[in-house]
Motif scaffolding. Sequence first.
Motif: not given
Length: 395
Positions: A34-49
């Motif tokens: 099963a694939y889960l759509y994770r909208l729970g976490i408060g951590d960022v997913s994009l890297p540093l600019c």
Amino acid sequence: MLKPNHNYSDLKDSYLFYRIAQKTRAYVEAHQGAYLYRLGIGDVSLPLCRAVIDALHEAVDDQAVKETFHGYMPECGAHFFRAAVAGYYAKRGVKLDEEEVFVSSGASDELGDILDLFDKLANALVLEPAYPAYVDANVMAGRKIVRLASGEENGFLPLPDKDINADILYICSPNNPTGAVFSKEQLKKWVDYANKKGAVILFDAAYEAFIEDETLPHSIFEIDGARTCAIEICSLSKTAGFTGTRCGYTVIPKELEREGMNLNAMWVRNRTTKTNGVSYIIQKGAAAVFTDEGQKQIKENIAVYKRNAKYLTDALDKLGIWYCGGKNAPYIWMKCPRGMSSWEFFDFLLEKAQIVGTPGEGFGICGEGFFRFSTFGSPADTEIAAERLVKLLSE
Ligand code: PLP
């Protein structure tokens, strides 16, 4: 026999994220593949600019050469970092002395450490639903917690009244978990309350960079009277993806005094005793966030999270479900449909749509019946999750 700090026995188990992890693990085990759509976490997913990465690399190279090498940094922050933050505030019309800005390793550290400035008998007012660390840091210190509940009727933006008795007063705006943002007029009421009562506001501005409605205040120091009653704690974690890199800042005005003691001077004494500052390399990377190029690049990342928010708010609008947040904050706080409790809705979403969010009850009793979505996840997943939400709740 040494007596430990018995206040730790008064801490409630932080079961929220543990229980979410347990339930999701059980689901995946029972539904192989099963694939889960994770909208729970408060951590960022994009890297540093790029601007930050370049500054970090240059700072590493500086440390390799005798002439540019830095040993211990000033405990309260490097001049270049304090000036960069003061310059950022100045652009919004808030004049700060560099010595009012203190570098930190992030807001979590500061929210705990800053309590050293206050008497053990001072109570702490927490506007609920709330980020759980406010309560726990005060319980560890043995302080009494006063809770002020909020709800749909006031848009989760509670205001002071004469019956509230607070010494230390936490305000988080834009708010985690609700995404609600206080207006200048509303914040003024809290500032007036704190000045009148002699309380101190700890203003958590961790999500200020998400404000797009420019009538809303990014800083409590945009409000008249705040310099005599407020401390602002901010972080580059969500603003610029520093959750794993660690850097933030705290603003304590020089006018802030209680019983003849100056809180800015006390914090200098605290920092020079309890820290040896933040590393040169990290402060260099962090200062790059406040350059024109840095600002442009972090806004590009924030725009990705805002697009995620739009997928979800469009879905909720289509469904006619009440929510707040999402526009000036990276969190969306929705009312659970069909009278479901927070955990019932959590199970329902996981089972029927493979979406993981955060039950509102975990942020205080008045969060029961509400649910938080984070917009920090993958855009592709958030878009699909929003479609699934509409499909599921239209059935
Ligand atoms: N304050 C609020 C409201 C938060 O949501 C968070 C993190 O999620 C923090 C502070 C902590 O941020 P930092 O990573 O700077 O410790």
